[in-house]
Design a protein around this motif. Structure first.
Motif, PDB file in Angstrom:
ATOM      1  N   UNK A 190       0.836  -1.188   0.000  1.00  0.00           N
ATOM      2  CA  UNK A 190       0.000   0.000   0.000  1.00  0.00           C
ATOM      3  C   UNK A 190       0.875   1.244   0.000  1.00  0.00           C
ATOM      4  N   UNK A 191       0.250   2.383  -0.276  1.00  0.00           N
ATOM      5  CA  UNK A 191       0.992   3.635  -0.331  1.00  0.00           C
ATOM      6  C   UNK A 191       1.529   4.037   1.038  1.00  0.00           C
ATOM      7  N   UNK A 192       0.755   3.772   2.093  1.00  0.00           N
ATOM      8  CA  UNK A 192       1.117   4.221   3.438  1.00  0.00           C
ATOM      9  C   UNK A 192       0.828   3.125   4.445  1.00  0.00           C
ATOM     10  N   UNK A 193       1.821   2.793   5.276  1.00  0.00           N
ATOM     11  CA  UNK A 193       1.644   1.829   6.355  1.00  0.00           C
ATOM     12  C   UNK A 193       2.099   2.473   7.656  1.00  0.00           C
ATOM     13  N   UNK A 194       1.231   2.469   8.659  1.00  0.00           N
ATOM     14  CA  UNK A 194       1.547   3.062   9.959  1.00  0.00           C
ATOM     15  C   UNK A 194       1.905   1.963  10.941  1.00  0.00           C
ATOM     16  N   UNK A 195       3.028   2.127  11.632  1.00  0.00           N
ATOM     17  CA  UNK A 195       3.524   1.140  12.593  1.00  0.00           C
ATOM     18  C   UNK A 195       3.687   1.777  13.959  1.00  0.00           C
ATOM     19  N   UNK A 196       3.454   1.019  15.015  1.00  0.00           N
ATOM     20  CA  UNK A 196       3.738   1.511  16.351  1.00  0.00           C
ATOM     21  C   UNK A 196       2.559   1.419  17.285  1.00  0.00           C
ATOM     22  N   UNK A 197       2.691   2.098  18.417  1.00  0.00           N
ATOM     23  CA  UNK A 197       1.662   2.134  19.439  1.00  0.00           C
ATOM     24  C   UNK A 197       1.247   3.587  19.653  1.00  0.00           C
ATOM     25  N   UNK A 198      -0.001   3.946  19.316  1.00  0.00           N
ATOM     26  CA  UNK A 198      -0.460   5.329  19.523  1.00  0.00           C
ATOM     27  C   UNK A 198      -0.254   5.770  20.964  1.00  0.00           C
ATOM     28  N   UNK A 199       0.268   6.976  21.119  1.00  0.00           N
ATOM     29  CA  UNK A 199       0.558   7.506  22.440  1.00  0.00           C
ATOM     30  C   UNK A 199       1.937   7.153  22.950  1.00  0.00           C
ATOM     31  N   UNK A 200       2.606   6.212  22.280  1.00  0.00           N
ATOM     32  CA  UNK A 200       3.959   5.798  22.684  1.00  0.00           C
ATOM     33  C   UNK A 200       4.955   6.156  21.592  1.00  0.00           C
ATOM     34  N   UNK A 201       4.813   5.523  20.450  1.00  0.00           N
ATOM     35  CA  UNK A 201       5.690   5.801  19.316  1.00  0.00           C
ATOM     36  C   UNK A 201       5.017   5.311  18.040  1.00  0.00           C
ATOM     37  N   UNK A 202       4.948   6.199  17.059  1.00  0.00           N
ATOM     38  CA  UNK A 202       4.310   5.868  15.786  1.00  0.00           C
ATOM     39  C   UNK A 202       5.205   6.352  14.652  1.00  0.00           C
ATOM     40  N   UNK A 203       5.322   5.541  13.620  1.00  0.00           N
ATOM     41  CA  UNK A 203       6.067   5.911  12.413  1.00  0.00           C
ATOM     42  C   UNK A 203       5.278   5.437  11.206  1.00  0.00           C
ATOM     43  N   UNK A 204       5.577   6.008  10.047  1.00  0.00           N
ATOM     44  CA  UNK A 204       4.924   5.570   8.815  1.00  0.00           C
ATOM     45  C   UNK A 204       5.981   5.140   7.807  1.00  0.00           C
ATOM     46  N   UNK A 205       5.645   4.109   7.050  1.00  0.00           N
ATOM     47  CA  UNK A 205       6.467   3.707   5.906  1.00  0.00           C
ATOM     48  C   UNK A 205       5.674   4.055   4.655  1.00  0.00           C
ATOM     49  N   UNK A 206       6.248   4.918   3.821  1.00  0.00           N
ATOM     50  CA  UNK A 206       5.587   5.325   2.583  1.00  0.00           C
ATOM     51  C   UNK A 206       6.249   4.642   1.392  1.00  0.00           C
ATOM     52  N   UNK A 207       5.418   4.269   0.453  1.00  0.00           N
ATOM     53  CA  UNK A 207       5.899   3.632  -0.767  1.00  0.00           C
ATOM     54  C   UNK A 207       5.915   4.672  -1.877  1.00  0.00           C
ATOM     55  N   UNK A 208       7.084   4.969  -2.404  1.00  0.00           N
ATOM     56  CA  UNK A 208       7.243   5.988  -3.429  1.00  0.00           C
ATOM     57  C   UNK A 208       7.865   5.359  -4.675  1.00  0.00           C
ATOM     58  N   UNK A 209       7.827   6.068  -5.797  1.00  0.00           N
ATOM     59  CA  UNK A 209       8.474   5.528  -7.005  1.00  0.00           C
ATOM     60  C   UNK A 209       9.948   5.214  -6.785  1.00  0.00           C
TER      61      UNK A 209
END
Length: 257
Positions: A190-209
């Protein structure tokens, strides 16, 4: 491209395109969206845009930031979201939502957010003879890190597949290395995947060309890649990188589609 439409009591006051990475909102004249009202903090909120995705963050404002009637600290903006700042409103409009796929389906209908529990991720087959064991495993998985995939399914999604040196397409994966979910795998299709625990630590992995990039979204600590903090900027991922988010270690690897 997306924009914010500022209104007061239903009266339009201005439109602001999100055409740069950071767009600031507040009472100080230096803000990109200047709202001269005492209910608005000097530096009230900021919108961070990564590719086609925009994230709203409240900057510890006095009166807070509300989206669709709910107070937020950080929020991934979706087409039609209404941001409330005191008596003012900012409506988020994604221009991509007005495009259609080749099948004639509005892109907005396809841009949904899916919550994927670790139990939905790939794993080795469980012992079918032990129903109690399966029930226990499911309970443990539901208490672990939530993985969200904010999808953008459209005809243009095929363009997100980056070419490999052999002429195929590159597809990223994440495999959990520790904790109850060790061995579980997630395909980053997918274009955007969110990883982590809300309120603790969250990051996103984006898929680009150009490939896959990880970006810090929430939490005092930034994601760690190969033992080093990635900082606040988007960090490109490479085959077999080891990522650590909210205490969970995972390996990023690439296969050819």
């Amino acid at each position: 491209m997306a924009k914010l439409i500022l209104t007061l009591d239903g009266v339009p006051l201005g439109e602001y395109e999100l055409d740069k990475e950071l767009v600031t909102i507040g009472r100080r004249p230096s803000n990109d969206i200047h709202i001269d009202n005492l209910a608005i903090s000097g530096n009230h909120a900021v919108v961070r845009t990564i590719g086609k995705d925009s994230f709203l963050e409240d900057l510890d404002s006095t009166n807070g930031t509300i989206v669709n009637g709910k107070p937020i600290k950080k929020h991934i903006l979706q087409h039609g979201d209404v941001i409330e700042l005191g008596k003012y409103q900012l409506k988020y409009v994604s221009l991509d939502a007005f495009t259609s796929t080749s099948a004639g389906v509005p892109a907005d209908d396809l841009e949904k957010t899916m919550i994927i529990r670790p139990s939905a991720m790939k794993s080795a087959p469980l012992d079918a003879s032990s129903t109690a064991s399966q029930s226990s495993a499911k309970s443990n998985l539901q208490n672990t890190t939530t993985i969200q995939e904010a999808t953008q399914e459209s005809a243009a999604s095929a363009a997100m597949k980056a070419p490999t040196s052999t002429g195929g397409t590159m597809l990223g994966h994440i495999q959990i290395l520790n904790g109850p979910n060790a061995g579980r795998e997630l395909v980053l299709n997918k274009t955007l995947t969110t990883l982590g625990k809300p309120g603790v630590q969250v990051a996103v992995i984006t898929r680009r060309p150009q490939g896959y990039f990880i970006t810090h979204v929430e939490g005092a600590n930034h994601p760690i890649v190969n033992g080093q903090s990635v900082g606040a900027q988007a960090h490109e991922l490479h085959d077999h990188d080891i990522i650590e988010i909210a205490g969970v270690k995972m390996e990023f690897f690439i296969t050819q589609g």
